[in-house]
Structure formats: structure tokens, C-alpha cells
Motif scaffolding. Sequence first.
Motif, PDB file in Angstrom:
ATOM      1  N   HIS A 215       0.834  -1.206   0.000  1.00 58.95           N
ATOM      2  CA  HIS A 215       0.000   0.000   0.000  1.00 58.95           C
ATOM      3  C   HIS A 215       0.868   1.255   0.000  1.00 58.95           C
ATOM      4  O   HIS A 215       0.659   2.199  -0.764  1.00 58.95           O
ATOM      5  N   THR A 216       1.882   1.249   0.838  1.00 60.70           N
ATOM      6  CA  THR A 216       2.789   2.404   0.909  1.00 60.70           C
ATOM      7  C   THR A 216       3.510   2.601  -0.419  1.00 60.70           C
ATOM      8  O   THR A 216       3.646   3.726  -0.908  1.00 60.70           O
ATOM      9  N   ILE A 217       3.956   1.512  -0.990  1.00 60.91           N
ATOM     10  CA  ILE A 217       4.682   1.601  -2.257  1.00 60.91           C
ATOM     11  C   ILE A 217       3.787   2.201  -3.334  1.00 60.91           C
ATOM     12  O   ILE A 217       4.208   3.089  -4.094  1.00 60.91           O
ATOM     13  N   GLU A 218       2.569   1.754  -3.358  1.00 65.43           N
ATOM     14  CA  GLU A 218       1.660   2.257  -4.392  1.00 65.43           C
ATOM     15  C   GLU A 218       1.393   3.742  -4.211  1.00 65.43           C
ATOM     16  O   GLU A 218       1.392   4.516  -5.172  1.00 65.43           O
ATOM     17  N   ARG A 219       1.177   4.124  -2.984  1.00 68.36           N
ATOM     18  CA  ARG A 219       0.889   5.538  -2.744  1.00 68.36           C
ATOM     19  C   ARG A 219       2.109   6.405  -3.029  1.00 68.36           C
ATOM     20  O   ARG A 219       2.010   7.489  -3.603  1.00 68.36           O
ATOM     21  N   LEU A 220       3.235   5.890  -2.625  1.00 66.77           N
ATOM     22  CA  LEU A 220       4.483   6.621  -2.869  1.00 66.77           C
ATOM     23  C   LEU A 220       4.709   6.770  -4.371  1.00 66.77           C
ATOM     24  O   LEU A 220       5.061   7.848  -4.868  1.00 66.77           O
ATOM     25  N   ALA A 221       4.495   5.685  -5.076  1.00 60.32           N
ATOM     26  CA  ALA A 221       4.682   5.711  -6.526  1.00 60.32           C
ATOM     27  C   ALA A 221       3.729   6.711  -7.163  1.00 60.32           C
ATOM     28  O   ALA A 221       4.113   7.492  -8.042  1.00 60.32           O
ATOM     29  N   ALA A 222       2.507   6.703  -6.687  1.00 61.55           N
ATOM     30  CA  ALA A 222       1.522   7.618  -7.254  1.00 61.55           C
ATOM     31  C   ALA A 222       1.912   9.068  -6.994  1.00 61.55           C
ATOM     32  O   ALA A 222       1.841   9.921  -7.876  1.00 61.55           O
ATOM     33  N   GLN A 223       2.361   9.313  -5.790  1.00 59.28           N
ATOM     34  CA  GLN A 223       2.693  10.693  -5.447  1.00 59.28           C
ATOM     35  C   GLN A 223       3.948  11.176  -6.155  1.00 59.28           C
ATOM     36  O   GLN A 223       4.086  12.351  -6.452  1.00 59.28           O
ATOM     37  N   LEU A 224       4.851  10.267  -6.408  1.00 67.88           N
ATOM     38  CA  LEU A 224       6.099  10.672  -7.070  1.00 67.88           C
ATOM     39  C   LEU A 224       6.001  10.546  -8.582  1.00 67.88           C
ATOM     40  O   LEU A 224       6.915  10.934  -9.300  1.00 67.88           O
TER      41      LEU A 224
END
Length: 548
Positions: free
Chosen positions: A451-460
Motif C-alpha cells: 500500500h505504501t509503495i503504491e501511494r508513494l509511486a503515485a505521489q512521485l
Amino acid sequence: MQTTGEVSVFSPPSDVRSVSVDNDPVIQKETPEFHHSTGKEEALNESSSFISGSPASSSSSLSVQSFIKEETDSGDDEQEFDTARLAQQVKEALQRLNIGQRVFGHYVLGLSQGTVSDILARPKPWSKLTSRGREPFLRMKHFLSNEHSIQMLSVIQERLRDRSSDDVIRNILDQSRLEMLDDDDEDDDDEGSRCQHSGDESHNIIRNILQQAKHEMQTQTPAMNDAPVQQEEEDYGTLEPSVQSLADFVQSIIQKVKCEINEDAEPSVSPSSVSRSFQTLPADPGQTAQGFKMETRQSCELQSLHLDTFSITQRVKETLTVNNIGQRVFGEEVLGLTQSSVSELLSHPKPWTKLSLKGKENFIRMHLWLQDPQNIQKLNAMKKTDHRARLKRALIGSECDSQRCLDVGGQGFCDRWGQCEAMKRPRVILSAQEREALIAVYQTEPYPSQHTIERLAAQLGLHTSTVSNWFYNYRSRIRRDGFSEPVQTRIFQNPTGCSPVSASLVRLKQEPSDGEMEDADLQREEHNHVSVGVQSVKREKDEDLSEL
DNA sequence: TGTAAGTCAATAGA
DNA sequence: TCTATTGACTTACA
């Protein structure tokens, strides 16, 4: 490049000691007052003369090392130095005498050329330096204050420049032979004289050893596997005689086993003839009773096998540098690896105990290569062949260029074999802000959830695979660099100096998980901050992100 | 399936 | 032309 950070003020690092002019064939050949030391231990002895090397000459030519020691013992640590002025003076002296930073760094400071350059170009104020950081400046100060040392270094530099590669090879061969004699003396005179020491014959030995090592690993008792982690210096091995002799011992085992096997020598130790995978190694060599006996012996000896990876890489680096052999040639011909892999291996050697079997293979290869009296000769021959081959390829390549055409679909350039350059995926280069954001998250969650990876990827605005790869790599390099932050040099500096991303992304970690309410405005704001950095880098955008 | 280890290719910088 | 760095990948393993 990794420098010899373990150096203490008056104890030159192992690499410096082992390549002191005492062991420098060039100097020894050309300068009568330079004598071969009588043995390796003498060369390794800190108290041995740094330049003059021989006790016979110590009275007439005071060594840099001993001079530095004497002078610094007088309490210069208490003084405040003008480091900028000191650096300037050193630069001038080096320039005046045409001494390179590499030679100066190697023989006087025990540091790499890159570090010397950095120190000379950007000397930190004395007050800001730690005792370790002050050390090079102390060395510089004492170096400058002794004209004799300066002249000696000038001689070294001259000799290194003037000597033809053939002479270097010849001298290195002489030195290797001397070392071999030492090894044989320590080990077993009869065996040593009977056995022909040749790197070409080591193929089967490596194979057997590795096979045995694998077997040992598989049959290790749980107690052995659960052994407490050793201290780092123990992992790397030390220059303690006992550990050093272990490496020598392994080498002697190899020689003995070769004699016992009495098998025909393999044509070459070249990695091309050796499978790099243990899984594909040939069947058990110990099918006969004798083979089984040998296997058992090797098995016992392998349990105590411990190579000093740091020392091995230092020696390889020195040998390559002195003989002007590139990492590419060495990697391709000796290890079967690319230049970048060789660079990593040499710059960041892992402790022996942390290596997998596959990783150990590289160090065994390097160790055997160092022992091979014809190693340089062979590599130089390879270099010539390689050079001719490259010239030929370049020639063919230029002919091919004229045959290149745009493919019909306009996808990109294709060569006559139909390989399209457009198929290559561009390399992702993370901006400073993106990296900062990733590090910020890493610090709070080194093992981020999906979940964190996905959100991080989306934000970056990155692929999730890029983010997860980054975490894999970062963890890996943290481990490699001894639990400190890995080197991160390729950073796109934010001209404003602001780093709005990290704080907001750390906050991201505290946000509610899936299904909980999200602060959409904050998300957008964070994304806008990130976009500033993202615009400056070339990479593929995640298609899904276009919806954001 | 996730992770560690090992490696490569692209790239930067000297 | 060299070495160092780094994102991405493969393999082995738990």
C-alpha cells in the motif's frame, strides 16, 4: 572509490604497506639503495622503512613513514593548522615536481586519488575535522617539511612513468616468485618444489572447492548457522599473521591437491571455461576411494577457509593500477564479470562471512589470480587481443551504420539484423527530491507495505516497480556500506534548496490506510511539489498516473 | 511471494 | 577511456 579508511595516524593501511617501494619492483630495479625485503612479513611490518625499506639503507635515507611518525609524536595534534594553506602548498609541490595525486595519495596519505583531490580542492577547516580527518593534513605537513621525502616521492613518480611495461611485468614476476618461495618454505618445501604453481591449472581445484563448499553449507549443523555474527574486522579478515596464513594455507592446499590429483592441467582458468553457476558444476569428483579421501580432506579444510576479501581487493586494485590494466579486461578475462560489477566488487568488498557461495567464487578467483606468476603477462596479452578485436568491431560498426535505416513504422533506428534502438527502455533517473522522499519514507519504514509503495509511486509519479526496486537496492546498499547511508552522488539539486517533499511524504506514512478518509487537498499539494522535480528528469510515466 | 545476493547496462564525471 | 554509481533484473531461498 573506497579509500582505506581504517588507516590510523601512523599505521599506513595494508595497501600502502604492501605496495611500499620496498615491494615496488620498479624502484627496486632502478635504484640501488632500494632492496628487497627478505620476506612478506618484513614488508608488512609497520616499522619497516617506507621508502628505503632496507635496514641497510635506513641510515642514509630516512623513510617518509618513520619521519612522519617521529615528527608527529612531538605533539602536532595540539597545533591548529591552516588546512587551506597546507593543501595549497602540497598542490604547488606536486605540480612543481610533476608528482601525481595518485602517487602522492598512495604513498604518503594512504588514500585514493579521488580523496586526495577532494582534500586538496576543498580542505575543511582544522576545527571542523575529526582526528581521523586531520590525519592527512598531519601527513601533508610532515611530508612538506622533509625535502628528502619529497625528492623520494619524485623519484618514485619518475620511475613509475619511465619504466616500460615489460620491465614492470618482469619485476612483478620476480616478486611473485619470491612470494611463492616464501609460501612454499612456510608450508612444505618438498611439496612446494614438486608442485608447479600455475593459474591455468586451478580450474578443477576451484570447481572442487566450490562443490565441497556447497556440500558443507548444505550439511552444516544448525548450531553453525546460528553462530553469532562476528565483528566487522573479523568478517573482513585482518592482516594478523594467523589469518593471512590461512589464505596462504588455502593456496597451499590447492597446490597439494593439484599434485595429489595429478590430473592434466585445464587449458585455461578463464571464466568462459568455467560455469558460473554451482548448479551446473560437474558431478562429484570423488567417485573413487582416493577421490573420496581427497574430498574429505578438502571438506575439513574448507571449514576453516576464510579469505581476507578486503586485502584481496586492495591487492588486485594495486596490481591493476600499477600495470595499467582496466577493470573491464580484468573482469572479462579473470572473473567473467562486467566492469561495473568489478568496480563494485573492488570498491565494496563484502566480508567473507557475508558472501554466498557464488560471491565467494569471485574472491577465490582473485586470490588465485594474484598467486599466478603470469597473471599480468596473460592479461596484457588479452588486452592486446581485445584492443585489436575492438578496432575490428569499430570498423565493422562504421560500415553497418551506413546500412542502418529507419524502420517502416517509424519506431526508431534498426540495424540490418532488425534490432531496434527504440526498444530500449530509457533509464530512470530519480531527482533529488524523489530520492529524498524515498529516503524519508525508508527512515520510518524500511520495509514498506504494498500500500505504501503504491501511494508513494503515485505521489512521485513513478512505477511501483521503480519504488520497490529502489527499496531493495537501498537496503542492499545500506548493508553493503556497513549500515550507513549509501553514496548518493547523482542528485539533481533543487535550485531553490527547498525540499517540500520529504516532510509531506513522511506524513504520508501517518495517513490512514486503505478505505479510510484521505486528505485529497494535501495529496494534490504533495503531488504538485513532487512534479517540480519530476519535470527535470527523463523517464516513463506510469500510465495510470495520468489519471491523477 | 517477498527478500537477499549478485549482476548488468546506462550513465556521470574525471 | 577509465572508474563509480544506480535502477533494474535474475536467481535462490525461506
